[in-house]
Design an enzyme around this catalytic site. Sequence first.
Site, PDB file in Angstrom:
ATOM      1  N   THR A 194       0.833  -1.202   0.000  1.00  0.00           N
ATOM      2  CA  THR A 194       0.000   0.000   0.000  1.00  0.00           C
ATOM      3  C   THR A 194       0.861   1.244   0.000  1.00  0.00           C
ATOM      4  O   THR A 194       1.878   1.297   0.691  1.00  0.00           O
ATOM      5  CB  THR A 194      -0.872   0.040   1.273  1.00  0.00           C
ATOM      6  OG1 THR A 194      -1.677  -1.128   1.294  1.00  0.00           O
ATOM      7  CG2 THR A 194      -1.779   1.262   1.316  1.00  0.00           C
ATOM      8  N   ARG A 222     -11.735 -10.066  -1.120  1.00  0.00           N
ATOM      9  CA  ARG A 222     -11.445  -9.350   0.136  1.00  0.00           C
ATOM     10  C   ARG A 222     -11.066  -7.891  -0.163  1.00  0.00           C
ATOM     11  O   ARG A 222     -10.343  -7.585  -1.091  1.00  0.00           O
ATOM     12  CB  ARG A 222     -10.311 -10.054   0.866  1.00  0.00           C
ATOM     13  CG  ARG A 222      -9.862  -9.393   2.156  1.00  0.00           C
ATOM     14  CD  ARG A 222      -8.694  -8.451   1.933  1.00  0.00           C
ATOM     15  NE  ARG A 222      -8.132  -7.959   3.184  1.00  0.00           N
ATOM     16  CZ  ARG A 222      -7.279  -6.944   3.254  1.00  0.00           C
ATOM     17  NH1 ARG A 222      -6.906  -6.317   2.173  1.00  0.00           N
ATOM     18  NH2 ARG A 222      -6.798  -6.548   4.407  1.00  0.00           N
ATOM     19  N   GLY A 224      -9.661  -4.324   1.896  1.00  0.00           N
ATOM     20  CA  GLY A 224      -9.069  -3.851   3.146  1.00  0.00           C
ATOM     21  C   GLY A 224      -9.473  -2.430   3.481  1.00  0.00           C
ATOM     22  O   GLY A 224     -10.544  -1.946   3.080  1.00  0.00           O
ATOM     23  N   GLY A 248      -5.352  -4.276   7.109  1.00  0.00           N
ATOM     24  CA  GLY A 248      -6.506  -3.403   6.941  1.00  0.00           C
ATOM     25  C   GLY A 248      -7.665  -3.711   7.862  1.00  0.00           C
ATOM     26  O   GLY A 248      -8.391  -2.809   8.301  1.00  0.00           O
TER      27      GLY A 248
HETATM   28  C1  SD4 Z   1      -4.886  -3.807   3.130  1.00  0.00           C
HETATM   29  N1  SD4 Z   1      -3.793  -1.980   4.248  1.00  0.00           N
HETATM   30  O1  SD4 Z   1      -5.387  -4.156   2.082  1.00  0.00           O
HETATM   31  C2  SD4 Z   1      -3.715  -2.847   3.100  1.00  0.00           C
HETATM   32  C3  SD4 Z   1      -2.457  -3.648   3.018  1.00  0.00           C
HETATM   33  C4  SD4 Z   1      -1.194  -2.920   3.294  1.00  0.00           C
HETATM   34  O2  SD4 Z   1       1.069  -2.915   3.201  1.00  0.00           O
HETATM   35  O3  SD4 Z   1      -1.136  -1.820   3.767  1.00  0.00           O
HETATM   36  N2  SD4 Z   1      -0.076  -3.531   3.015  1.00  0.00           N
HETATM   37  O4  SD4 Z   1      -5.261  -4.240   4.223  1.00  0.00           O
END
Ligand code: SD4
Length: 342
Positions: A194, A222, A224, A248
């Site tokens: 992310t 899914r 997040g 997330g």
């Molecule tokens: C999520 N917050 O899809 C994101 C994943 C993430 O580094 O931040 N990965 O939950």
Amino acid sequence: MKSAAVLPVIAAAEPVLGANSGQKFARPVVVSTWDSGMTANAAAWRILKAKGRAIDAVEAAARASEEEPSCCVGLEAYPDRDGYVTLDASIMDHRSNCGSVVYLQQIKHPISVARKLMETTKHVLLAGDGALQFARENGFEVMPRKLSADAEKEWKEWLKKSEYKPVINIENRKISQNEKSAPYTINGAVNHDTMGTIALDAGGDLSGACTTSGMAFKMHGRVGDSPIIGAGLFVDNKVGAATSSGVGEEVIRICGTHLIVELMRFGYSPTRACREAVRRIVDRDRAAAKEMQVGFIAISRTGEVGAFAIQSGFTYSVTNSGTSKVFASDSIFKAPPQQPGS
Ligand code: SD4
């Protein structure tokens, strides 16, 4: 583990632990999650330094991240457990306009689809096929379904056990600065998925953007925190802005970025507000929290920047006219997390 990555050049240094805690940065200023936030910041800064708008800057930042494989968020990022790369993105401006797309496939720049949705429709969030249809109708190219070589290799490896277990996100890199125009050499893992960017423009307006491929090897479908306004991203022009990276589900449970901005409204500094949000996650289940990462960054409307994470290893990048640096966030658990695979 995501493979060692080479970042485009921009001034950076070894992360400085907590060195900016509570530091105020003159506007315009842009802040992004992770070391690879430097890629995002470079794109945002081109706009901000010319007195451009924060909303344009954060979109450009997210696009740069989606374009750059080492940022690990776009079509070249890791797939879900069934081998599909499904992308989520959100954007929010100084007037609380916002747009998000979730479970979007085959589109290179989900952030721009989110912005298009924000600016041309009465809706805030589009999912899956509907989001893809909207993108297509608005001239976004539908890319072939194809995993990057790295993603395919890691996914096939993962399939051997098919065990979903989020790894602790870190960018534990050794950055050696070569001569000016050479890329940095990175030795270490980049295992986040992310990129979040928040910016304060020369006119004093805030905006934010967040883009992700989601947790690697997640269940198909899914979604997040990243595309959920108030979880992975929130902006209130009277107060500040915040964004997140990490598991997330934990961020959604506490409405993380909305919580942070509300705490700032009532006088918390950005760092203290981020720490309180992290503390709520850890307090819910301390043993579980020991095994996961969540990191937040926040900026106040006056340019004060803060961050906090569950684990050490969460970094963020700050760029304005006087600074272009990676900082290491403070955290609840101080021990350096293990590199995945080590
Ligand atoms: C999520 N917050 O899809 C994101 C994943 C993430 O580094 O931040 N990965 O939950």
